[in-house]
Write an enzyme that holds these catalytic residues in place. Structure first.
Site, short mmCIF file in Angstrom:
data_model
loop_
_atom_site.label_atom_id
_atom_site.label_comp_id
_atom_site.label_asym_id
_atom_site.label_seq_id
_atom_site.Cartn_x
_atom_site.Cartn_y
_atom_site.Cartn_z
N LYS A 1 -19.00 32.27 -34.59
CA LYS A 1 -18.14 31.01 -34.28
C LYS A 1 -17.52 30.35 -35.61
O LYS A 1 -17.81 30.86 -36.77
CB LYS A 1 -19.23 29.97 -34.20
CG LYS A 1 -18.80 28.92 -33.06
CD LYS A 1 -18.76 29.04 -31.69
CE LYS A 1 -18.37 27.98 -30.96
NZ LYS A 1 -18.18 28.35 -29.47
P1 NAD Z 1 -12.29 20.17 -24.64
O1 NAD Z 1 -12.12 19.98 -26.12
O2 NAD Z 1 -11.21 20.68 -23.86
O3 NAD Z 1 -12.80 18.95 -23.93
C1 NAD Z 1 -14.01 18.36 -24.37
C2 NAD Z 1 -14.37 17.31 -23.34
O4 NAD Z 1 -15.77 16.73 -23.50
C3 NAD Z 1 -13.34 15.76 -23.53
O5 NAD Z 1 -13.21 15.33 -22.07
C4 NAD Z 1 -14.22 15.05 -24.50
O6 NAD Z 1 -13.79 13.49 -24.26
C5 NAD Z 1 -15.45 15.39 -23.99
N1 NAD Z 1 -16.71 14.97 -25.10
C6 NAD Z 1 -16.76 15.28 -26.04
N2 NAD Z 1 -17.94 14.75 -26.60
C7 NAD Z 1 -18.27 13.88 -25.77
C8 NAD Z 1 -19.59 13.07 -25.71
N3 NAD Z 1 -20.36 13.14 -26.99
N4 NAD Z 1 -19.93 12.22 -24.82
C9 NAD Z 1 -19.06 12.57 -23.42
N5 NAD Z 1 -17.94 13.22 -23.34
C10 NAD Z 1 -17.63 14.08 -24.49
O7 NAD Z 1 -13.76 21.25 -24.76
P2 NAD Z 1 -13.90 22.41 -23.93
O8 NAD Z 1 -13.25 23.57 -24.22
O9 NAD Z 1 -13.97 21.97 -22.43
O10 NAD Z 1 -15.70 22.53 -24.19
C11 NAD Z 1 -16.40 21.98 -23.69
C12 NAD Z 1 -17.73 22.57 -23.80
O11 NAD Z 1 -17.61 23.62 -23.35
C13 NAD Z 1 -18.25 22.83 -25.36
O12 NAD Z 1 -19.45 22.38 -25.58
C14 NAD Z 1 -17.85 24.11 -25.58
O13 NAD Z 1 -18.45 24.91 -26.62
C15 NAD Z 1 -18.24 24.72 -24.30
N6 NAD Z 1 -17.47 26.01 -24.00
C16 NAD Z 1 -15.98 26.06 -23.85
C17 NAD Z 1 -15.68 27.40 -23.89
C18 NAD Z 1 -13.95 27.20 -23.38
O14 NAD Z 1 -13.70 28.51 -23.10
N7 NAD Z 1 -13.07 26.46 -23.69
C19 NAD Z 1 -16.21 28.53 -23.56
C20 NAD Z 1 -17.61 28.59 -23.28
C21 NAD Z 1 -18.21 27.13 -23.78
#
Ligand code: NAD
Length: 427
Positions: A115
């Site tokens: 990561k």
């Molecule tokens: P992103 O940046 O596109 O979106 C994040 C979202 O979460 C936003 O809507 C933001 O407002 C919200 N958010 C952040 N902190 C918050 C809080 N404290 N309370 C409420 N809402 C909150 O991110 P993403 O890529 O959608 O990732 C979201 C999660 O999924 C993360 O934990 C990430 O590690 C996990 N993830 C992402 C991927 C990927 O392919 N992008 C793959 C596996 C896991």
């Protein structure tokens, strides 16, 4: 250089490393792992700290710290996204890198776990500043990434565009147009990316939720779902569920919270978010306090935002039958225990959101072979892999009378331990 702007950093409350170690210790106990292997897996293999200070054309310099952590490369090069957030810390990135080791082992792709994190607030950066910062990261990180070492991808705060800039920086520094193999996944398709990568994590979440519904005798059609987050993972999962006839009754993120008894019109909400950059003010739904999201009356909740959002104080208020972990490490160990005791069916993160890394593997493979897979093929392989892995974890959980997380961890940790033995590094 006229001014210096340090990007703000907030305390890391994610407990990602403590939670990851807690789940590893429990799996090591159940599997009877030798102490030397347990100790080895508790610590990252490599941890690099970078100081970034790119200078903007106006003379201002941006200063921030970045981390690249490889937890394990026993089963292949480390794989894991780049997170841009004020909550990035060495410990949070180490915990997320460890989770990636289990995720890649469980979903059956030849990768280890890694990561990266850049400690900054992406929302406070202009697009030019963000590009400058990610290019500074790519230049400094170049020695530590590559198809045989560590292959980054998008995570919170980063997406396709940033992966394209990394791809560009790497080919510039190597003096080549196409690189030897895949240095980064989640790139734009025009630069060697794969169709369907952006949607893969959210769609994978829905495949596992649908499988859980089948197991529990529930229907996706009409399912009432509350979703935390409306970024890449959450918005795609919400859209996919909406298309399958589920009712997204509540959504909340950093910009606000919404509730609609009859279900939100997700395509209209996406248009609203594109236009206003936030959830609030959306017509056809009542505003709610984002903190109250998990208390809403629904059948399933999908935490798909940041870590440790469900904890000892709010876990007991969850009324849903299923929790599908779209985010990484969204539950503290205390919340996990409370929900298990209450009989909630939890689809653990290393299974639920593994669709992204699975399709990243397809991107890695197609780039090595200089091929381009069709969207249809990607989607079919994603569905098939999510369903077979879900079935494998469910069968193990029933056979050993364990919750799904413990079953998934035992399978994954067992595979990595087997890899350590097969390499001959016996304790
Ligand atoms: P992103 O940046 O596109 O979106 C994040 C979202 O979460 C936003 O809507 C933001 O407002 C919200 N958010 C952040 N902190 C918050 C809080 N404290 N309370 C409420 N809402 C909150 O991110 P993403 O890529 O959608 O990732 C979201 C999660 O999924 C993360 O934990 C990430 O590690 C996990 N993830 C992402 C991927 C990927 O392919 N992008 C793959 C596996 C896991």
């Amino acid at each position: 250089m006229s001014t210096t702007a340090s990007t703000s950093v907030t305390p890391d409350t994610s407990q990602a490393l403590d939670t990851a170690r807690h789940h590893l210790a429990a799996a090591a106990d159940r599997l009877g792992l030798p102490d030397a292997i347990r100790r080895r897996l508790m610590l990252p293999k490599e941890q690099i700290t970078l100081q970034l200070h790119p200078v903007l054309p106006c003379g201002k310099s941006l200063e921030c710290t970045a981390y690249i952590i490889r937890h394990s490369d026993v089963l292949g090069p480390a794989k894991g996204g780049i997170r841009m957030s004020t909550r990035v810390s060495a410990d949070s990135i180490a915990g997320l890198a460890m989770e990636m080791t289990w995720k890649t082992a469980l979903i059956g792709v030849p990768f280890g776990g890694g990561k990266s994190g850049i400690a900054c607030d992406p929302a406070s950066l202009t697009p030019d500043e963000k590009e400058l910062l990610i290019r500074a990261f790519a230049r400094s990180a170049h020695r530590h990434i590559g198809p045989e070492v560590y292959v980054p991808a998008p995570d919170m705060g980063t997406g396709e565009e940033e992966m394209g800039y990394i791809r560009d920086c790497v080919s510039h520094s190597e003096g080549v147009s196409i690189t030897r193999g895949c240095f980064v996944t989640g790139k734009p398709v025009i630069l060697g990316g794969i169709h369907g990568r952006r949607e893969a994590t959210g769609k994978g979440v829905v495949h596992t939720l649908a499988a859980a519904c089948r197991h529990l005798g529930m229907e996706i059609s009409g399912l009432r779902v509350a979703v935390q987050g409306f970024g890449n993972v959450a918005a795609v999962a919400a859209q996919e569920l909406y298309a399958r006839g589920a009712r997204i009754v509540a959504v909340a993120d950093l910009t606000g919270g919404l509730y609609a008894e009859g279900g939100l019109d997700i395509p209209a909400l996406q248009a609203h978010v594109r236009a206003t950059r936030g959830l609030s003010g959306f017509a056809g739904a009542n505003p709610i306090n984002p903190e109250a999201l998990f208390e809403q009356d629904c059948d399933a909740v999908i935490p798909a935002a940041s870590g440790s959002q469900i904890h000892a104080s709010n876990a007991g208020k969850i009324r849903a039958r299923i929790v599908a972990e779209g985010a990484n490490v969204p539950l503290t160990p205390e919340a996990d225990a409370i929900l298990n005791k209450a009989g909630v069916f939890i689809i653990p993160d290393i299974l639920c959101n593994a669709g992204g890394v699975f399709v990243s593997y397809l991107e890695y493979a197609q780039e090595t072979q200089r091929e381009q897979m069709s969207l249809k093929e990607v989607e079919e392989r994603l569905r098939e892999r999510m369903e077979t892995t879900f079935a494998e974890v469910l069968a193990y959980s029933i056979a050993h009378n364990l919750p799904m997380r413990a079953a998934a961890m035992d399978i994954a940790v067992g595979r990595v331990a087997e890899g350590i033995h097969a390499r001959g590094a016996h304790p």
